[in-house]
Design a protein around this motif. Structure first.
Motif: not given
Length: 211
Positions: A49-78
């Motif tokens: 994360n070039p912003m140097g901020k948390v949180p971030a996730i890396v899932h199967a080699g794919r990076t997701v930052t920004e809380c709302a995006a992570i929540c939406a991503y995890l809902a779709d990934a699982f």
């Protein structure tokens, strides 16, 4: 061997939102704790994360930052967790998830920094004013158990977290609609488990003192 899902966080951050989402999803993951002054700004994490901020996730080699995006991503990934409505039913889901991530957070931040847009500035500011944002938020949750549809979703994790924190720290005023909406969310097993984990990590950090 690295875990398939890696969660980068600090317990005293917005990472608490993603912690709650991960507990609701129930997916195994590795947590990597970062310090604000050192590892969060180090080259290894800046590559994630070039912003140097948390949180971030890396899932199967794919990076997701920004809380709302992570929540939406995890809902779709699982999908087995059932935290995203069917695509045809996602209007309110997307609307309020990103309303909370955009206008709500912007309005609260502006207020905390002492900035109140004047009438002509409100036309240019995406959030308009804090008062108008809070009215819209109140309308979104008033009389409802969930912000999008008839079941709990990732939108409730994000909107719920914003209301939870806002009521706790006084950045969102106590109103019956907000209190009624957040009360049952605070009783969820995932919410409680996430708080236990982060509160224990915060206690450990405080006991250790300055690095």
């Amino acid at each position: 061997m690295a875990a398939e899902l890696i969660f980068y966080t600090n317990p005293m951050s917005r990472g608490q939102i993603v912690r709650w989402m991960l507990e609701e999803v129930g997916a195994p993951h590795e947590t990597r704790l970062l310090d604000y002054g050192t590892t969060m700004k180090g080259a290894d994490y800046l590559a994630i994360n070039p912003m140097g901020k948390v949180p971030a996730i890396v899932h199967a080699g794919r990076t997701v930052t920004e809380c709302a995006a992570i929540c939406a991503y995890l809902a779709d990934a699982f999908p087995d967790a059932g935290l995203a409505p069917a695509p045809v039913d996602r209007a309110d889901y997307y609307r309020w998830l990103f309303f909370a991530a955009g206008p709500l957070e912007q309005a609260i931040t502006a207020k905390q920094f002492g900035f109140e847009p004047e009438a002509d500035q409100q036309r240019m500011a995406g959030f308009g004013s804090l008062a108008s944002v809070l009215e819209a938020l109140e309308g979104a949750v008033a009389g409802k158990a969930f912000v999008a549809g008839d079941r709990f979703s990732a939108a409730d994790v994000y909107v719920g977290s914003q209301i939870d924190w806002g009521l706790q720290f006084g950045t969102i005023p106590s109103r019956p609609a907000f209190e009624a909406y957040i009360a049952p969310l605070r009783e969820r097993t995932g919410y409680k488990r996430a708080k236990e984990i982060d509160n224990a990590l915060i206690a450990d950090m405080q006991a250790a003192g300055p690095a």
